[in-house]
Design an enzyme around this catalytic site. Structure first.
Site, PDB file in Angstrom:
ATOM      1  N   TYR A 155      74.109  31.729  42.777  1.00  0.00           N
ATOM      2  CA  TYR A 155      73.171  30.649  43.128  1.00  0.00           C
ATOM      3  C   TYR A 155      72.618  30.871  44.548  1.00  0.00           C
ATOM      4  CZ  TYR A 155      71.016  26.068  42.549  1.00  0.00           C
ATOM      5  OH  TYR A 155      70.104  25.042  42.412  1.00  0.00           O
ATOM      6  N   LYS A 162      69.078  23.633  48.311  1.00  0.00           N
ATOM      7  CA  LYS A 162      69.462  22.327  47.745  1.00  0.00           C
ATOM      8  C   LYS A 162      70.166  21.460  48.797  1.00  0.00           C
ATOM      9  CE  LYS A 162      67.976  22.684  43.462  1.00  0.00           C
ATOM     10  NZ  LYS A 162      66.673  22.061  43.124  1.00  0.00           N
TER      11      LYS A 162
HETATM   12  O1  0WD Z   1      70.634  23.895  35.313  1.00  0.00           O
HETATM   13  C1  0WD Z   1      69.535  23.482  35.627  1.00  0.00           C
HETATM   14  N1  0WD Z   1      68.482  23.757  34.894  1.00  0.00           N
HETATM   15  C2  0WD Z   1      69.404  22.626  36.839  1.00  0.00           C
HETATM   16  C3  0WD Z   1      68.188  22.448  37.435  1.00  0.00           C
HETATM   17  C4  0WD Z   1      70.637  22.009  37.385  1.00  0.00           C
HETATM   18  C5  0WD Z   1      70.392  21.179  38.535  1.00  0.00           C
HETATM   19  C6  0WD Z   1      69.164  21.049  39.107  1.00  0.00           C
HETATM   20  N2  0WD Z   1      68.081  21.689  38.556  1.00  0.00           N
HETATM   21  C7  0WD Z   1      66.788  21.522  39.223  1.00  0.00           C
HETATM   22  C8  0WD Z   1      66.013  22.778  39.526  1.00  0.00           C
HETATM   23  O2  0WD Z   1      66.519  23.447  40.663  1.00  0.00           O
HETATM   24  C9  0WD Z   1      64.630  22.195  39.771  1.00  0.00           C
HETATM   25  O3  0WD Z   1      64.577  21.642  41.077  1.00  0.00           O
HETATM   26  O4  0WD Z   1      65.924  20.778  38.396  1.00  0.00           O
HETATM   27  C10 0WD Z   1      64.571  21.068  38.758  1.00  0.00           C
HETATM   28  C11 0WD Z   1      63.807  21.383  37.483  1.00  0.00           C
HETATM   29  O5  0WD Z   1      64.248  22.596  36.970  1.00  0.00           O
HETATM   30  P1  0WD Z   1      64.368  22.962  35.407  1.00  0.00           P
HETATM   31  O6  0WD Z   1      63.890  21.854  34.574  1.00  0.00           O
HETATM   32  O7  0WD Z   1      65.715  23.515  35.217  1.00  0.00           O
HETATM   33  O8  0WD Z   1      63.404  24.234  35.305  1.00  0.00           O
HETATM   34  P2  0WD Z   1      61.941  24.496  34.755  1.00  0.00           P
HETATM   35  O9  0WD Z   1      61.736  23.937  33.420  1.00  0.00           O
HETATM   36  O10 0WD Z   1      61.709  25.975  34.926  1.00  0.00           O
HETATM   37  O11 0WD Z   1      61.020  23.708  35.800  1.00  0.00           O
HETATM   38  C12 0WD Z   1      60.923  24.054  37.160  1.00  0.00           C
HETATM   39  C13 0WD Z   1      59.465  24.187  37.492  1.00  0.00           C
HETATM   40  C14 0WD Z   1      58.786  25.532  37.391  1.00  0.00           C
HETATM   41  O12 0WD Z   1      58.947  26.229  36.314  1.00  0.00           O
HETATM   42  P3  0WD Z   1      59.010  27.884  36.451  1.00  0.00           P
HETATM   43  O13 0WD Z   1      60.311  28.172  35.768  1.00  0.00           O
HETATM   44  O14 0WD Z   1      57.786  28.299  35.792  1.00  0.00           O
HETATM   45  O15 0WD Z   1      59.080  28.269  37.905  1.00  0.00           O
HETATM   46  O16 0WD Z   1      59.155  24.032  38.849  1.00  0.00           O
HETATM   47  C15 0WD Z   1      57.786  24.279  38.948  1.00  0.00           C
HETATM   48  C16 0WD Z   1      57.379  25.104  37.776  1.00  0.00           C
HETATM   49  O17 0WD Z   1      56.650  24.361  36.871  1.00  0.00           O
HETATM   50  N3  0WD Z   1      57.394  25.026  40.106  1.00  0.00           N
HETATM   51  C17 0WD Z   1      56.329  24.661  40.825  1.00  0.00           C
HETATM   52  N4  0WD Z   1      55.477  23.627  40.681  1.00  0.00           N
HETATM   53  C18 0WD Z   1      54.464  23.550  41.545  1.00  0.00           C
HETATM   54  N5  0WD Z   1      54.279  24.456  42.532  1.00  0.00           N
HETATM   55  C19 0WD Z   1      56.209  25.639  41.810  1.00  0.00           C
HETATM   56  C20 0WD Z   1      55.116  25.514  42.696  1.00  0.00           C
HETATM   57  N6  0WD Z   1      54.886  26.388  43.674  1.00  0.00           N
HETATM   58  N7  0WD Z   1      57.200  26.567  41.675  1.00  0.00           N
HETATM   59  C21 0WD Z   1      57.935  26.163  40.632  1.00  0.00           C
END
Ligand code: 0WD
Length: 261
Positions: A155, A162
């Site tokens: 991580y 975070k």
């Molecule tokens: O296990 C997990 N999945 C966990 C996620 C556990 C605990 C927390 N999280 C957090 C992540 O760190 C994140 O902050 O939850 C949040 C959402 O993450 P997610 O739902 O797991 O992941 P995902 O569906 O990929 O959504 C995150 C999105 C990006 O997707 P990708 O994978 O294409 O990077 O964040 C967005 C993007 O849509 N993103 C941005 N949006 C606007 N501007 C940017 C950006 N520059 N970069 C990433």
């Protein structure tokens, strides 16, 4: 209906597996009117059918790495919603090579900067842009992970980002509290999403989690969504600056309950 008459903006819905999708679905069920931001054109086609199901026609491009994009997107939102009741920041990113290998060897200045910029500063930037349009009683919410205060293999620099995001949550809560705007974070357990697949050996993290968590399993995006709906509702009117764990209890356990069997 926890969120009747609330207008809430959701960011970070990349596809149907995103945590933001579980949050949007719970908020829609609880009566909220929703708008969405998406990072770029490529992600719009995944978002469109999901937003349509939730009767939302407000889909706005916003790349949080760019100040102009943030300003333009909130100006655009203002045309639909001159005022609204909060937003969900569900955005995180670090370059893939930062999330694989030994922390001290793989972490770079550039990787550190990008991780903190996209995963933490963007929450402040969105709050700043939203502030003039936020109603009294609004709630802001972000998504964090246990890597902020305990080490987790691979991580790496995301853990540092975070930690910054959680401090950010507390400082925003202090800074906006007198305007009756609340700011909270959910620390979610590991869930298989696009962003999670960027962490090497993520599947192993899921199985280790289930062994140690008191509930003996991982959590779903719907479970995160339900808590998000509560935290953004008036039922949570006395809660701000908090990190709420939705992780099947993993963070409170030092060992699995059957460790000595
Ligand atoms: O296990 C997990 N999945 C966990 C996620 C556990 C605990 C927390 N999280 C957090 C992540 O760190 C994140 O902050 O939850 C949040 C959402 O993450 P997610 O739902 O797991 O992941 P995902 O569906 O990929 O959504 C995150 C999105 C990006 O997707 P990708 O994978 O294409 O990077 O964040 C967005 C993007 O849509 N993103 C941005 N949006 C606007 N501007 C940017 C950006 N520059 N970069 C990433």
């Amino acid at each position: 209906m926890l969120l009747k008459n609330k207008k809430i903006l959701i960011s970070g819905l990349a596809n149907k597996y995103s945590i933001a999708a579980g949050i949007a679905s719970a908020m829609h069920r609880e009566g909220a009117e929703l708008a969405f931001t998406y990072q770029n054109e490529r992600l719009l086609k995944n978002l469109e059918p999901i937003a349509e199901k939730m009767n939302s026609k407000i889909l706005i491009e916003c790349d949080v790495s760019c100040d102009t994009s943030i300003a333009t997107s909130f100006n655009e939102l203002n045309k639909y919603w001159p005022d609204f009741d909060g937003f969900v920041h569900s955005i995180g990113f670090a370059p893939a090579e930062q999330l694989e290998g030994n922390f001290v060897d793989v972490t770079t200045r550039e990787g550190f900067q990008i991780a903190h910029d996209i995963s933490s500063y963007s929450f402040t930037a969105m709050a700043k842009a939203a502030k003039p349009m936020l109603n009294e009683g609004s709630a802001l919410l972000t998504l964090t992970y246990l890597g902020s205060n305990k080490t987790v293999p691979n991580y790496n620099v995301m853990g540092l980002a975070k930690a910054s995001l959680e401090a950010n949550t507390r400082f925003l809560a202090a800074s906006m509290g007198r305007d009756n705007i609340r700011v909270n974070a959910i620390s979610a357990g590991p869930i298989k999403t696009l962003a999670a697949s960027g962490v090497k050996n993520f599947r192993k993290m899921l199985s280790e989690h289930s062994k140690i968590a008191p509930l003996g399993r991982t959590v779903t995006t719907d479970e995160v969504g339900n808590v998000a709906a509560f935290l953004c509702s008036d039922y949570a009117s006395g809660v701000t600056g908090e990190i709420t764990y939705v992780d099947a209890g993993f963070n409170i356990a030092a060992m699995p309950i059957d460790a000595y069997e």
